[in-house]
Design an enzyme around this catalytic site. Structure first.
Site, PDB file in Angstrom:
ATOM      1  N   THR A 140      57.690  22.632  52.299  1.00  0.00           N
ATOM      2  CA  THR A 140      56.678  22.555  53.356  1.00  0.00           C
ATOM      3  C   THR A 140      55.982  21.193  53.405  1.00  0.00           C
ATOM      4  O   THR A 140      55.739  20.567  52.376  1.00  0.00           O
ATOM      5  CB  THR A 140      55.620  23.654  53.129  1.00  0.00           C
ATOM      6  N   SER A 144      55.356  20.497  59.042  1.00  0.00           N
ATOM      7  CA  SER A 144      56.610  21.219  59.022  1.00  0.00           C
ATOM      8  C   SER A 144      56.495  22.435  58.099  1.00  0.00           C
ATOM      9  O   SER A 144      56.617  22.317  56.883  1.00  0.00           O
ATOM     10  CB  SER A 144      57.711  20.246  58.560  1.00  0.00           C
ATOM     11  N   ILE A 171      52.093  23.170  47.877  1.00  0.00           N
ATOM     12  CA  ILE A 171      53.069  23.307  46.794  1.00  0.00           C
ATOM     13  C   ILE A 171      52.481  24.081  45.613  1.00  0.00           C
ATOM     14  O   ILE A 171      51.599  23.594  44.913  1.00  0.00           O
ATOM     15  CB  ILE A 171      53.563  21.921  46.357  1.00  0.00           C
ATOM     16  N   GLU A 345      57.055  31.633  51.674  1.00  0.00           N
ATOM     17  CA  GLU A 345      58.524  31.752  51.602  1.00  0.00           C
ATOM     18  C   GLU A 345      59.108  32.169  52.961  1.00  0.00           C
ATOM     19  O   GLU A 345      60.105  32.908  53.033  1.00  0.00           O
ATOM     20  CB  GLU A 345      58.935  32.741  50.495  1.00  0.00           C
ATOM     21  N   GLU A 349      56.932  36.422  60.544  1.00  0.00           N
ATOM     22  CA  GLU A 349      57.482  36.170  61.880  1.00  0.00           C
ATOM     23  C   GLU A 349      58.862  35.523  61.733  1.00  0.00           C
ATOM     24  O   GLU A 349      59.783  35.846  62.495  1.00  0.00           O
ATOM     25  CB  GLU A 349      56.548  35.251  62.678  1.00  0.00           C
ATOM     26  N   ARG A 357      68.213  37.717  64.921  1.00  0.00           N
ATOM     27  CA  ARG A 357      69.453  36.980  65.187  1.00  0.00           C
ATOM     28  C   ARG A 357      70.660  37.766  64.734  1.00  0.00           C
ATOM     29  O   ARG A 357      71.676  37.848  65.422  1.00  0.00           O
ATOM     30  CB  ARG A 357      69.422  35.642  64.436  1.00  0.00           C
TER      31      ARG A 357
HETATM   32  C1  LIG Z   1      49.353  29.991  48.719  1.00  0.00           C
HETATM   33  C2  LIG Z   1      50.556  29.305  49.306  1.00  0.00           C
HETATM   34  C3  LIG Z   1      51.551  28.838  48.477  1.00  0.00           C
HETATM   35  C4  LIG Z   1      52.656  28.176  49.005  1.00  0.00           C
HETATM   36  N1  LIG Z   1      53.607  27.694  48.167  1.00  0.00           N
HETATM   37  C5  LIG Z   1      54.601  26.913  48.669  1.00  0.00           C
HETATM   38  C6  LIG Z   1      55.512  26.245  47.806  1.00  0.00           C
HETATM   39  O1  LIG Z   1      55.419  26.378  46.593  1.00  0.00           O
HETATM   40  N2  LIG Z   1      56.436  25.428  48.329  1.00  0.00           N
HETATM   41  C7  LIG Z   1      56.547  25.250  49.662  1.00  0.00           C
HETATM   42  O2  LIG Z   1      57.431  24.504  50.076  1.00  0.00           O
HETATM   43  N3  LIG Z   1      55.716  25.878  50.535  1.00  0.00           N
HETATM   44  C8  LIG Z   1      54.729  26.674  50.049  1.00  0.00           C
HETATM   45  N4  LIG Z   1      53.848  27.294  50.905  1.00  0.00           N
HETATM   46  C9  LIG Z   1      53.963  27.030  52.322  1.00  0.00           C
HETATM   47  C10 LIG Z   1      54.446  28.235  53.127  1.00  0.00           C
HETATM   48  O3  LIG Z   1      55.798  28.455  52.922  1.00  0.00           O
HETATM   49  C11 LIG Z   1      54.100  27.963  54.586  1.00  0.00           C
HETATM   50  O4  LIG Z   1      52.703  28.043  54.708  1.00  0.00           O
HETATM   51  C12 LIG Z   1      54.752  28.906  55.541  1.00  0.00           C
HETATM   52  O5  LIG Z   1      56.115  28.701  55.564  1.00  0.00           O
HETATM   53  C13 LIG Z   1      54.199  28.763  56.964  1.00  0.00           C
HETATM   54  O6  LIG Z   1      54.142  27.446  57.375  1.00  0.00           O
HETATM   55  P1  LIG Z   1      52.796  26.879  57.986  1.00  0.00           P
HETATM   56  O7  LIG Z   1      51.699  27.178  57.075  1.00  0.00           O
HETATM   57  O8  LIG Z   1      53.034  25.463  58.360  1.00  0.00           O
HETATM   58  O9  LIG Z   1      52.566  27.742  59.297  1.00  0.00           O
HETATM   59  P2  LIG Z   1      53.175  27.465  60.719  1.00  0.00           P
HETATM   60  O10 LIG Z   1      54.606  27.242  60.628  1.00  0.00           O
HETATM   61  O11 LIG Z   1      52.322  26.463  61.406  1.00  0.00           O
HETATM   62  O12 LIG Z   1      52.961  28.882  61.394  1.00  0.00           O
HETATM   63  C14 LIG Z   1      51.722  29.325  61.927  1.00  0.00           C
HETATM   64  C15 LIG Z   1      51.933  30.644  62.605  1.00  0.00           C
HETATM   65  O13 LIG Z   1      52.824  30.489  63.694  1.00  0.00           O
HETATM   66  C16 LIG Z   1      53.921  31.337  63.534  1.00  0.00           C
HETATM   67  N5  LIG Z   1      55.118  30.711  64.057  1.00  0.00           N
HETATM   68  C17 LIG Z   1      55.660  29.550  63.694  1.00  0.00           C
HETATM   69  N6  LIG Z   1      56.772  29.317  64.388  1.00  0.00           N
HETATM   70  C18 LIG Z   1      56.930  30.369  65.216  1.00  0.00           C
HETATM   71  C19 LIG Z   1      57.911  30.736  66.183  1.00  0.00           C
HETATM   72  N7  LIG Z   1      58.956  29.994  66.438  1.00  0.00           N
HETATM   73  N8  LIG Z   1      57.753  31.889  66.818  1.00  0.00           N
HETATM   74  C20 LIG Z   1      56.714  32.684  66.567  1.00  0.00           C
HETATM   75  N9  LIG Z   1      55.761  32.399  65.687  1.00  0.00           N
HETATM   76  C21 LIG Z   1      55.881  31.250  65.012  1.00  0.00           C
HETATM   77  C22 LIG Z   1      54.006  31.604  62.067  1.00  0.00           C
HETATM   78  O14 LIG Z   1      54.704  32.773  61.794  1.00  0.00           O
HETATM   79  C23 LIG Z   1      52.579  31.674  61.699  1.00  0.00           C
HETATM   80  O15 LIG Z   1      52.072  32.931  62.008  1.00  0.00           O
HETATM   81  C24 LIG Z   1      52.758  27.993  50.390  1.00  0.00           C
HETATM   82  C25 LIG Z   1      51.753  28.475  51.208  1.00  0.00           C
HETATM   83  C26 LIG Z   1      50.657  29.119  50.693  1.00  0.00           C
HETATM   84  C27 LIG Z   1      49.581  29.574  51.602  1.00  0.00           C
END
Ligand SMILES: Cc1cc2nc3c(=O)[nH]c(=O)nc-3n(C[C@H](O)[C@H](O)[C@H](O)COP(=O)(O)OP(=O)(O)OC[C@H]3O[C@@H](n4cnc5c(N)ncnc54)[C@H](O)[C@@H]3O)c2cc1C
Ligand SMILES: Cc1cc2nc3c(=O)[nH]c(=O)nc-3n(C[C@H](O)[C@H](O)[C@H](O)COP(=O)(O)OP(=O)(O)OC[C@H]3O[C@@H](n4cnc5c(N)ncnc54)[C@H](O)[C@@H]3O)c2cc1C
Ligand SMILES: Cc1cc2nc3c(=O)[nH]c(=O)nc-3n(C[C@H](O)[C@H](O)[C@H](O)COP(=O)(O)OP(=O)(O)OC[C@H]3O[C@@H](n4cnc5c(N)ncnc54)[C@H](O)[C@@H]3O)c2cc1C
Ligand SMILES: Cc1cc2nc3c(=O)[nH]c(=O)nc-3n(C[C@H](O)[C@H](O)[C@H](O)COP(=O)(O)OP(=O)(O)OC[C@H]3O[C@@H](n4cnc5c(N)ncnc54)[C@H](O)[C@@H]3O)c2cc1C
Lengths: 368, 368, 368, 368
Positions: A140, A144, A171, A345, A349, A357
């Site tokens: 993340t 992105s 992270i 992970e 959604e 898909r």
């Molecule tokens: C406590 C915590 C620990 C984490 N640990 C890790 C880690 O160790 N390593 C790592 O790489 N990441 C980590 N993450 C990141 C996590 O994987 C992301 O937060 C998650 O994938 C969502 O990305 P975002 O926060 O950018 O939300 P966004 O992608 O901005 O999404 C926001 C909202 O929009 C929705 N959305 C997005 N795209 C679409 C679409 N096409 N259609 C419909 N709805 C959509 C999402 O479902 C969500 O509800 C962690 C997050 C948290 C909170």
């Protein structure tokens, strides 16, 4: 399975030992004892201090929980995904957020074990599988998240090293970890195809070039099962705690367990917990067997498991009344910890996206 | 299972062949073909004319679907509960209400096969297992539904015959059936203990005296699985039909399948259908192995399966828009047929009751 | 109302100004400005430090928010329950838990204002209505929560004072408060009838003797509306924040607001927020007019409002992805704060109990 | 309102008289008596025979229910949308599908009354407002449902007549109706802008040219409220019937109303019915006052009302056990009739679309 069941004396519909053979039962007991002794007594404190208990994780590593489904060569436990699920179920009851972090470390170890060169593995895996060193999974970025394939962090080889340029976000374990499995991009190569996987800070590529996104996704299949198993373990624990409370707490001259609403709600929780268990363990078996539908099954298990187990913990909290809200009781902590399983992970959604898909592509025509 | 899975080429997450070995796949195909050829083309007509297709049921009997889990001696198919579930899933896609009736006939046959005397079986089972004669299960009375143990119909021996006194209600197949498995009471003996089981009109007792309620409940374990399997088969069919429709129907210049709401809703339906399949088949395996928790598992499977599959069919109907409401399309018929599965063979409130009793009695104390 | 609506230029379906006349709009603006300037910038800090901001509450008292629906004689604002609801909606957006506490203080003031003797009021109300002193509502005990009428704390007059014996639990503001409105029992007089209401530490009885339970319940009618209004304000704010986020945040080359799932979910949240607003404000009007069904309407409004608004905040959190879980963003704090609204001032199960009693007693027979 | 409430003696939280002034109460009584005497006794028969009771609808016309919110000049009742909602609530209890059809006839009358020329109105309205002649609303086509603006039926003037070319689908009342309000297109003019509205068979244009889509949508605002009111009336009736049943039916030695699950479920139904009533009547008032947000409010009311009332009827059916499924009892008929309200006059997905557009366009920034 038959043997086990026939000899089992317990008829509890929510028994976590459901369908497990003696070997799995044994591992389950080890995990349970560990969670009960090393984690549960401290989970409140760790939460309060926002502390990642590195020492306890190291102990978990000693009994093989740092690299559950890695090969034995460099210290892995060479167990199955089903073992892994069973283990994380137990660990999560001890502390859901610590268990969740351990699951991420397991994912990193597996990615190295699965895709890394022998050299890389020989040099770096033993410390990781033993949890002497901890690791983080870095996909993340601030811009992105759900669209992980749009990541912008680049890495450019310069002599023996890579110059990494960009920023990662969210992270787990950042700061504490010694090794980072980082998804990076070859500058000028957009999309999933431009991504490769790097072990940082040692600057070794993991797996084939331009294959990083596949590696990241392969890691997440197991990751999702483990996270869902963490939700499951906490939900099971919440139900068991709620039942204990209902049986003891009296209001209106009766124990709370005598009120039909509470009884029927418990049954609804049981359906949620039990189906979560079945769907997670089934997906684990499919992943173990590299079934072509394992990615979809893992996504579906994560969706169903993390949504339903959250609802269960929320409902159990309600059964504690005001006590459910107190920090002295573990239930509110499980609820907070599980809330994020619906997000990380891959948000739920994104799980819907993956599953839909599959449905739209592979659906069969019964009446055709 | 491994073998099957590995060789399977299809990755469809909702594939009804999920986890089935070759032998089960074969039976499934037989059931599917039968449903597709003998039932599906007529289900609309049967519904319109409120017709129980005795002739088609007889054909089903010929291929062994009248007494699926009865022993072979008097014509049963000697298959497992898992087979039975797989079969009813398919039959229900062909016509859910006809399948539901066949499941009741199966229950009656099994009760006779399991508890009847050799003499009784020799004389009456062959016609039933072959579906030459049909049977009904008679427990409910006007004043005794959920509280079945309060039934008031009495039977008194008079020479070779029994004088039966009282009235039954809601008896599926009444009128059409030749044999009735009737729960009756010894006058003056209240409660579950006063009940025995009678084959009417031949006036033969089935099973031990004063044991009728246990027999009735034993029958219902399988009955509930089969009813839930009927819900499952209809829900699977509804999803497959909805997917077909979404892919073809266009609005706003796009196929309906391109709208994200529809995609994500499909994924939610998949979670409901898949967990229904897992929980039903798992309970079937436990019932096959006479696991001590099979009664609870059957109740939980009936609760989860019939509730969730109803929701799925309802959601699929919505995806058809106005067409979903038309009698030309099967979807509204599945919805009406599935509505009653939440009520019969014990309402889903009674399922909650059964499960909650298990939970409050057998719950384990993790942290103890 | 007509005038306002016609002149309104905004067509936003979730506009908090919905149906408000100019005078209410003005009060709403005052509350909003206060919440925005004095509360919102600090809510994160207060949460972190588990701090009740006495100074800010005092300022709220200065503008009349300490005793909104008390008479003017001793410093109340003499406004209606509808005003109160509108005000708490706004305050909760600034900080839901602080607003909730202020609502409890308002309840205490009202109980004194409504039931206290002139002497008592003259002496103690002015400090309270101005929030110079804060107060707590003391009904719950360790063994008496939902069954409040079973409370065991006794008070016995001894000269000018009362000897209070027993313990209270979960008292909001305990420690900070100067005055406690305490429900106590005459020793040896069991049940609701044995309870009276005492102002502690000044040892003055509030209202008629043996009437304490009625006073406590009368206070809760308004309390429930205010708590539900707090849920409403936080939910509205969550939706507005989520919309802002969806419009700005991009993934997959689109703003999140372009994804239909998010759009449709927003519409569902709107239905929940809007009906919460309508049911709360309607109940407030009925309470203002002392309608015979106001107790039921308040209970129903609390049930519907606190359940639905919690779901809305939970859903909005999801729309923030990982950011929703971060303490830098207010959304997770609203979620935690709203969780307890489903428990306090009578759990939502007790609301179901109150409403169902009304239904079973007063239901009309349409077809009779 | 105050006066009414204060004098009311009944405290029933679900009383349909909620907040109605004496004049509305009187109209309500007229509608109720009509529904009770002329409709309820026959609804089972009409359903069985799939009969639209033209004679009874004519009687409804005689008391002014054919053109409730049309001006008096040509026979309308000149009442408000609120009156209309109150009336359809009652009629639906008498027969939901007949009431729904009457609501469509009302929509047609209003469209003519509102947009037709004096000449057209003088000539054709009186027969319609009196229900001497019935009318149909013709928007949907086989390939144009949710995307109504894509309709393809063309009409071309030829002398005094129009040559209409194309086909309509799902037209309520088709066959029975004498007049059809048909949305047609000028050939070669695509999109909403190319549509105009025609009275068929008399070949008179209704309203401005190229304005037909706006007219169609304007009609639907009221239509949606009336359909939602039909859902509401049936749900209210279902709850009242269920309560009667629960109080009388005994199982396990108790009336069903004594079981807490049933009590608490009733309370949940009450929240759904009551919020449906509030949101529908509020939207009606806004439509009466031509508030800029009335289109969104009507869509939201339709979404909330038809979804929640369906759930209520489904839940009430469950409370009847097996009897709920019998055609002798009205409850299953209400369920079937209400199912389509989630689809027609714009599916509830289209309602989500309309509302979400408003939200994303007009949302305010509280903290800005
Ligand atoms: C406590 C915590 C620990 C984490 N640990 C890790 C880690 O160790 N390593 C790592 O790489 N990441 C980590 N993450 C990141 C996590 O994987 C992301 O937060 C998650 O994938 C969502 O990305 P975002 O926060 O950018 O939300 P966004 O992608 O901005 O999404 C926001 C909202 O929009 C929705 N959305 C997005 N795209 C679409 C679409 N096409 N259609 C419909 N709805 C959509 C999402 O479902 C969500 O509800 C962690 C997050 C948290 C909170
Ligand atoms: C189409 C159909 C076919 C059927 N076929 C057969 C058949 O072949 N053979 C046969 O014997 N029976 C049959 N039945 C009967 C069926 O099993 C009963 O209808 C069912 O068990 C419920 O009983 P009841 O209808 O008397 O409802 P009731 O027992 O009166 O229940 C009414 C409602 O009250 C609830 N309730 C009851 N007790 C409690 C409690 N203690 N706590 C909370 N809620 C409670 C129920 O869950 C239900 O919601 C059939 C029914 C139908 C509709
Ligand atoms: C943050 C916080 C602030 C509070 N502030 C105050 C305050 O200022 N003053 C004050 O007096 N109190 C206060 N309370 C207490 C609150 O009102 C009680 O917690 C609440 O009424 C529930 O009581 P309990 O916690 O004893 O739960 P219990 O009554 O033990 O209930 C536990 C569970 O059982 C359920 N239950 C209980 N009885 C039944 C039944 N008959 N049928 C079905 N289910 C039942 C409940 O709904 C709940 O789910 C506060 C509580 C909290 C958490
Ligand atoms: C009993 C009945 C009576 C009727 N009476 C009349 C009448 O009197 N006059 C009249 O003109 N019409 C009438 N209709 C038609 C009704 O208005 C349409 O059925 C309805 O508008 C839906 O159109 P459709 O059936 O073509 O479904 P479709 O538009 O094909 O929709 C199918 C499904 O896709 C969904 N969908 C469509 N577009 C989207 C999108 N962009 N995003 C997400 N989901 C989408 C829909 O919500 C629905 O779930 C009636 C229908 C019925 C069933």
């Amino acid at each position: 399975l038959a043997a086990t069941r026939r000899h089992g004396t317990c008829g509890y519909v929510l028994d976590p030992s459901h369908n497990l053979d003696p070997e799995l039962l044994e591992i389950q007991k080890v995990a349970k004892d560990f969670a009960r002794q090393e984690m549960y007594p401290h989970m409140e404190k760790w939460d309060k201090e926002e502390h990642l208990p590195v020492d306890v994780i190291r102990k978990a590593g000693e009994i093989g929980f740092g690299a559950i489904y890695c090969s034995e060569k460099y210290g892995g436990s060479a167990l199955t995904r089903l073992h892994s699920s069973v283990i994380f179920e137990q660990l999560a009851a001890g502390c859901a957020s610590t268990a969740a972090y351990i699951s991420i470390h397991n994912m990193c170890c597996w990615m190295i074990d699965q895709y890394g060169s022998e050299e890389l593995k020989a040099k770096h895996l033993p410390q990781l599988t033993s949890c002497e060193e901890l690791s983080s999974y870095c996909l993340t970025e601030p811009d992105s998240g759900s669209d992980a394939a749009s990541l912008r962090t680049t890495a450019k080889k310069q002599g023996d090293y890579y110059i990494v340029n960009g920023s990662k976000a969210f992270i787990s374990g950042a700061g504490t970890s010694k090794k980072y499995v980082v998804m990076v991009r070859h500058e000028g190569q957009p999309g999933a195809k431009g991504i490769f996987c790097l072990l940082v800070p040692v600057s070794n590529q993991i797996g084939k070039d331009n294959f990083g996104f596949n590696i990241a996704m392969a890691g997440l299949n197991g990751g999702r099962l483990n996270i869902a198993s963490c939700s499951l373990g906490a939900a099971q624990q919440a139900v068991d705690l709620a039942i204990d409370h209902l049986k003891v707490r009296k209001q209106f001259g009766k124990t709370l367990s005598e009120f039909q609403w509470n009884q029927f709600r418990l049954a609804e929780f049981a359906a949620k917990v039990h189906t979560s268990r079945l769907i997670i363990r089934d997906a684990a078996r499919h992943l173990d067997e590299k079934s072509p539908k394992s990615a979809s099954l893992c996504a579906l298990a994560k969706l169903h498991g993390t949504e339903n187990c959250f609802e269960v913990v929320d409902g159990c909290l309600q059964m504690f009344g005001g006590y459910g809200y107190l920090k002295d009781y573990p239930i509110q902590q499980y609820l907070r910890d599980l809330r994020v399983h619906r997000i990380l992970e891959g948000t739920n959604e994104m799980m819907r996206l993956i599953v839909s898909r599959d449905l739209l592509t592979n659906s069969t025509h019964w009446s055709a």
